[in-house]
Design a protein around this motif. Structure first.
Motif, PDB file in Angstrom:
ATOM      1  N   TYR A   1       0.837  -1.201   0.000  1.00 60.38           N
ATOM      2  CA  TYR A   1       0.000   0.000   0.000  1.00 60.38           C
ATOM      3  C   TYR A   1       0.875   1.254   0.000  1.00 60.38           C
ATOM      4  O   TYR A   1       0.634   2.195  -0.770  1.00 60.38           O
ATOM      5  N   ASN A   2       1.897   1.257   0.889  1.00 55.30           N
ATOM      6  CA  ASN A   2       2.807   2.413   0.929  1.00 55.30           C
ATOM      7  C   ASN A   2       3.484   2.634  -0.428  1.00 55.30           C
ATOM      8  O   ASN A   2       3.647   3.768  -0.883  1.00 55.30           O
TER       9      ASN A   2
ATOM     10  N   ILE B   1     -12.295  14.197   5.611  1.00 57.56           N
ATOM     11  CA  ILE B   1     -12.780  13.051   6.382  1.00 57.56           C
ATOM     12  C   ILE B   1     -13.576  12.132   5.464  1.00 57.56           C
ATOM     13  O   ILE B   1     -14.569  12.551   4.845  1.00 57.56           O
ATOM     14  N   VAL B   2     -13.132  10.893   5.358  1.00 59.59           N
ATOM     15  CA  VAL B   2     -13.863   9.866   4.602  1.00 59.59           C
ATOM     16  C   VAL B   2     -14.121   8.710   5.567  1.00 59.59           C
ATOM     17  O   VAL B   2     -13.191   7.993   5.968  1.00 59.59           O
ATOM     18  N   SER B   3     -15.404   8.554   5.939  1.00 60.19           N
ATOM     19  CA  SER B   3     -15.738   7.509   6.917  1.00 60.19           C
ATOM     20  C   SER B   3     -15.953   6.151   6.253  1.00 60.19           C
ATOM     21  O   SER B   3     -15.804   5.112   6.894  1.00 60.19           O
ATOM     22  N   ASP B   4     -16.304   6.153   4.933  1.00 60.57           N
ATOM     23  CA  ASP B   4     -16.511   4.891   4.225  1.00 60.57           C
ATOM     24  C   ASP B   4     -15.801   4.993   2.875  1.00 60.57           C
ATOM     25  O   ASP B   4     -16.295   5.619   1.927  1.00 60.57           O
TER      26      ASP B   4
ATOM     27  N   ALA C   1      -7.439   0.097  -1.257  1.00 61.65           N
ATOM     28  CA  ALA C   1      -7.736   0.185   0.173  1.00 61.65           C
ATOM     29  C   ALA C   1      -8.380  -1.107   0.664  1.00 61.65           C
ATOM     30  O   ALA C   1      -8.098  -1.579   1.777  1.00 61.65           O
ATOM     31  N   GLY C   2      -9.263  -1.703  -0.181  1.00 60.85           N
ATOM     32  CA  GLY C   2      -9.898  -2.958   0.225  1.00 60.85           C
ATOM     33  C   GLY C   2      -8.874  -4.057   0.405  1.00 60.85           C
ATOM     34  O   GLY C   2      -8.957  -4.863   1.346  1.00 60.85           O
ATOM     35  N   GLN C   3      -7.874  -4.116  -0.520  1.00 63.29           N
ATOM     36  CA  GLN C   3      -6.830  -5.132  -0.388  1.00 63.29           C
ATOM     37  C   GLN C   3      -6.041  -4.943   0.902  1.00 63.29           C
ATOM     38  O   GLN C   3      -5.574  -5.916   1.497  1.00 63.29           O
ATOM     39  N   ALA C   4      -5.874  -3.686   1.343  1.00 60.43           N
ATOM     40  CA  ALA C   4      -5.118  -3.417   2.567  1.00 60.43           C
ATOM     41  C   ALA C   4      -5.983  -3.502   3.804  1.00 60.43           C
ATOM     42  O   ALA C   4      -5.474  -3.342   4.926  1.00 60.43           O
ATOM     43  N   GLY C   5      -7.299  -3.737   3.626  1.00 54.05           N
ATOM     44  CA  GLY C   5      -8.190  -3.852   4.768  1.00 54.05           C
ATOM     45  C   GLY C   5      -8.497  -2.522   5.412  1.00 54.05           C
ATOM     46  O   GLY C   5      -8.757  -2.464   6.620  1.00 54.05           O
TER      47      GLY C   5
ATOM     48  N   ALA D   1      -2.419  11.193   8.108  1.00 57.52           N
ATOM     49  CA  ALA D   1      -3.674  10.447   7.928  1.00 57.52           C
ATOM     50  C   ALA D   1      -3.824   9.365   9.007  1.00 57.52           C
ATOM     51  O   ALA D   1      -2.837   8.758   9.442  1.00 57.52           O
ATOM     52  N   MET D   2      -5.094   9.160   9.441  1.00 59.15           N
ATOM     53  CA  MET D   2      -5.461   8.061  10.335  1.00 59.15           C
ATOM     54  C   MET D   2      -6.398   7.125   9.577  1.00 59.15           C
ATOM     55  O   MET D   2      -7.444   7.551   9.077  1.00 59.15           O
ATOM     56  N   TYR D   3      -5.999   5.861   9.459  1.00 59.19           N
ATOM     57  CA  TYR D   3      -6.828   4.842   8.810  1.00 59.19           C
ATOM     58  C   TYR D   3      -7.467   3.954   9.887  1.00 59.19           C
ATOM     59  O   TYR D   3      -6.870   3.705  10.948  1.00 59.19           O
ATOM     60  N   HIS D   4      -8.691   3.463   9.557  1.00 56.70           N
ATOM     61  CA  HIS D   4      -9.376   2.483  10.407  1.00 56.70           C
ATOM     62  C   HIS D   4      -9.774   1.286   9.548  1.00 56.70           C
ATOM     63  O   HIS D   4     -10.022   1.429   8.345  1.00 56.70           O
ATOM     64  N   ARG D   5      -9.876   0.139  10.214  1.00 52.66           N
ATOM     65  CA  ARG D   5     -10.279  -1.063   9.486  1.00 52.66           C
ATOM     66  C   ARG D   5     -11.789  -1.256   9.499  1.00 52.66           C
ATOM     67  O   ARG D   5     -12.297  -2.248   8.968  1.00 52.66           O
ATOM     68  N   GLU D   6     -12.488  -0.317  10.119  1.00 58.53           N
ATOM     69  CA  GLU D   6     -13.941  -0.344  10.081  1.00 58.53           C
ATOM     70  C   GLU D   6     -14.437   1.063   9.763  1.00 58.53           C
ATOM     71  O   GLU D   6     -13.714   2.030   9.913  1.00 58.53           O
ATOM     72  N   ILE D   7     -15.686   1.124   9.324  1.00 57.95           N
ATOM     73  CA  ILE D   7     -16.269   2.434   9.014  1.00 57.95           C
ATOM     74  C   ILE D   7     -16.405   3.203  10.320  1.00 57.95           C
ATOM     75  O   ILE D   7     -16.948   2.685  11.301  1.00 57.95           O
TER      76      ILE D   7
END
Length: 715
Positions: free
Chosen positions: A82-83, A109-112, A126-130, A151-157
């Motif tokens: 991903y990086n 901000i993108v929640s989904d 992004a889906g491949q990286a979960g 940036a802060m990423y989450h694995r859930e919405i």
């Protein structure tokens, strides 16, 4: 019991986590403060935020130098693929959360990720990286410009709360501090490298000296220039390095600089310093005063010195060559002056006595012919001498014009009349055409105009064997008024390929040894110089076998007619008998002057040298003194000064220089010595008689007094 154990374990874990976060933050701040590696610092910031917020994956991207692409800064928990995929992404209004935040300089901000249009091109990655949601904050510098994104990423919405916003903003601010510190350190290092490169490689010497005059720094280039390494010179007094003869001037400039006499840097100065091999080198330096930034007090000086030994050698050679050229010019001038004097002296007797003989009645025809040939030869020789002197003065810029009012028609007519007899002897028709609208009086140097015209007429007579010579005088309104004079002949003409040689010095159309006509080759060159000096031009049109047409113009504006009754005319009409002192070391010259002036009833007392003249002048009053200049023993200049200073009867008696010395500086020397006027040799009888009449009459100009002589000498 088990509940209490679990609570204690939870507290221990929480405390350990806080300690870890605190240690991570402390390490991060230490790295920033000590100038640590930027990738390490950014990685620490990302890990600190991830430790603060469980389940968060952090990414720090940096804007490249073009401001168009984002590059990986840190992403410790994100998959490598991903990086790698987002490294170098181009920012834009719909390029995920980070590309959009960097482009818009606003938090995105993108929640989904899977449903948001900003991620339409990146949702599969992004889906491949979960990764399910992403919040991105621009990293801004102090000037508000975007440096990158945090940036802060989450694995859930997920939608961020207020605490999340504070964390992401704080992390972005911390990253901005680290990035700007790195940029500042890099800029400082680059500046230091440039200055070091300059100091190490510049040929100029950069030196710092304390207020005590000791060197505290000198650039490494000193080794290449002087042979001494910097460490040998640092700590030494400047005065111990500079040549002893140059130190006082350098010290004086330094003292004035410290005293505040210069508004900026001190003036450039030159000095010598010794090379390691013992020779002296020349330097040119500019000194700047260094002041304490807090107190403003002087603490030392900064010198930038350039080695100029080669230039000084060239300057010395140039100076030497200049002296040699000046000496050569002076030798040439002395030669011309001596040549003029030695030729004019015998010509004085030749032309003078020839003129007297012409006036005797009953001269046999053969004698008149021989006498005419003697006079013509003498005048030709005098013309050559005058040409050489005139050309020399033109080259040196020493010819001064004497513009006076005159009647142009009368001057041209008189000049044509001078050669009428020669034209008649050759059977040539000589005519003069005067144009319409000629002014009655114009202002110009009539003597120089006559000289140019005589030269052209002489050439026309020389090269025309049959036919006629026509002189035309016209008036032009250009440049305030000009006279145009044309001399046309029916002579041999000049080939086109030789026309360009006409106005060159020492050049003649026929320069062969078998040429029919003589001459110095200076006449037309002098005409060119004189016409240009008088604001005009000169030219020629010629056809071989048909003849030539020379023309010239001079600036001559019309002026009012001068008042009648000039001094000379009034004096000549009523010239009284006077007592004259005639001083000349050549007896034949004295005899000639006596022969010319005696018929007017003058009493003439002779002296054969300057000392004798001074002695006679001490006891006998004279109305006029005719003084030769170049004489053995006491010359005419010294004799005149002595008479002015010591002779009570004659200290104000007019003294006329009577000499073959006719150059401008020689005439100036006569005036400075106290002489009133000058009569050149060979003698023009009319000039001699008129000037004697002028200076012995009541109409004589005011005699030179002591103040006038002082001003002439100072000039």
């Amino acid at each position: 019991m088990s509940t209490m154990v679990n609570q204690r374990n939870t507290r221990r874990k929480s405390a350990a986590a806080r300690e870890l976060r605190t240690a991570t933050l402390t390490r991060t701040m230490t790295l920033i403060a000590t100038g640590g590696s930027l990738p390490v610092i950014l990685d620490a910031i990302a890990r600190y935020v991830e430790a603060e917020h469980r389940g968060i994956l952090c990414s720090i991207l940096l804007l490249d130098d073009t401001g168009q692409r984002l590059l990986n800064g840190a992403g410790p928990s994100l998959p490598d693929f991903y990086n790698q995929a987002i490294n170098g992404v181009v920012i834009g209004p719909d390029v995920g959360s980070c590309g959009t935040a960097a482009y818009s300089n606003s938090c995105t901000i993108v929640s989904d990720i899977q449903t948001d249009p900003l991620w339409i091109n990146f949702k599969d990655l992004a889906g491949q990286a979960g990764l399910a949601s992403c919040w991105s904050e621009p990293i801004r510098g102090r000037d508000g410009q975007v440096l990158g994104t945090f940036a802060m990423y989450h694995r859930e919405i997920r939608v961020p709360d207020e605490a999340d916003f504070r964390s992401i903003e704080a992390a972005a601010h911390l990253a901005a501090i680290a990035i700007e510190r790195k940029q500042s350190d890099d800029a400082l290092a680059a500046s230091e490298a440039r200055h070091r490169l300059f100091a190490d490689n510049a040929t100029d010497l950069i030196m710092l000296s304390g207020a005590d005059g000791r060197l505290t720094f000198i650039s490494p280039s000193v080794g290449r220039v002087t042979g001494y390494p910097p460490e040998v010179l640092v700590g030494r007094l400047v005065r111990d390095i500079v040549h002893p003869d140059d130190w006082p001037a350098m010290k004086a400039i330094g003292d004035r600089l410290y005293a505040g006499e210069f508004s900026g840097d001190a003036p450039r100065s030159e000095y010598r310093a010794r090379h390691k091999d013992g020779r002296w080198l020349w330097f040119e330096t500019r000194t700047t005063l260094i002041r304490d930034p807090r107190t403003g007090e002087p603490t030392g000086t900064l010198d930038v010195a350039r080695e100029i030994t080669g230039r000084k050698v060239l300057e010395e050679e140039l100076l030497q060559r200049t002296h040699e050229a000046e000496a050569a010019t002076e030798a040439k001038s002395n030669f011309l002056a001596n040549m003029s004097h030695e030729i004019r002296t015998p010509l004085t007797a030749i032309l003078g006595f020839s003129g007297l003989l012409k006036r005797l009645p009953g001269m046999p025809a053969d004698a008149e012919l021989h006498l005419q040939r003697i006079s013509t030869a003498g005048e030709a020789l005098l013309s050559v001498v005058n040409d050489v002197l005139d050309f020399s003065k033109l080259e040196a810029g020493q010819i001064e014009l004497d513009p006076q009012p005159f009647d142009p028609a009368a001057i041209v007519r008189e000049t044509v009349d001078l050669v009428a007899a020669q034209a008649a002897m050759k059977g040539l028709r000589l005519s003069l055409d005067l144009g319409e609208d000629l002014p009655a009086v114009v202002q110009a140097d009539s003597g120089r105009l006559r000289q140019i015209l005589l030269n052209l007429l002489g050439n026309a007579l020389k090269f025309t064997q049959a036919g006629d010579i026509r002189v035309t005088l016209t008036w032009l309104a250009d440049n305030g008024g000009q006279l145009r004079i044309e001399v046309a002949d029916t002579g041999s003409g000049i080939p086109v390929d030789r026309l360009d040689r006409l106005f060159q010095r020492f050049s003649q159309v026929d320069g062969s040894i078998s040429r029919q006509h003589g001459g110095s080759g200076l006449g037309l060159a002098i005409c060119l110089g004189l016409t240009e000096l008088m604001g005009g031009r000169i030219g020629v049109d010629s056809t071989p076998g048909e003849g030539s047409r020379f023309w010239f113009t001079v600036v001559a504006p019309p002026v009012a007619a001068p008042a009648k009754g000039e001094h000379e005319e009034a004096a000549l009409e009523a010239m009284p008998a006077a007592r004259l002192l005639l001083v000349d070391d050549v007896a034949i010259n004295r005899q000639l002057v006596r022969a010319i002036l005696s018929p007017f009833g003058h009493e003439i007392i002779e002296a054969s040298g300057g000392a004798e003249a001074v002695e006679i002048a001490l006891h006998t009053a004279f109305d006029l003194i005719l003084m030769d200049v170049q004489m053995p023993g006491l010359d005419g200049l010294a004799a005149t000064r002595a008479i002015r200073a010591t002779s009570e009867p004659n200290h104000r008696t007019p003294v006329l220089a009577f000499s073959a010395n006719v150059l401008a500086d020689q005439l100036a020397a006569c005036r400075a010595a106290g002489m009133n006027d000058h009569i050149g040799k060979p003698i023009n009888m009319a000039e001699l008689v008129s000037k004697v009449a002028l200076w012995t009459s009541d109409a004589a100009p005011v005699a030179v007094d002591d103040q006038d002589r002082s001003e002439a000498q100072s000039a």
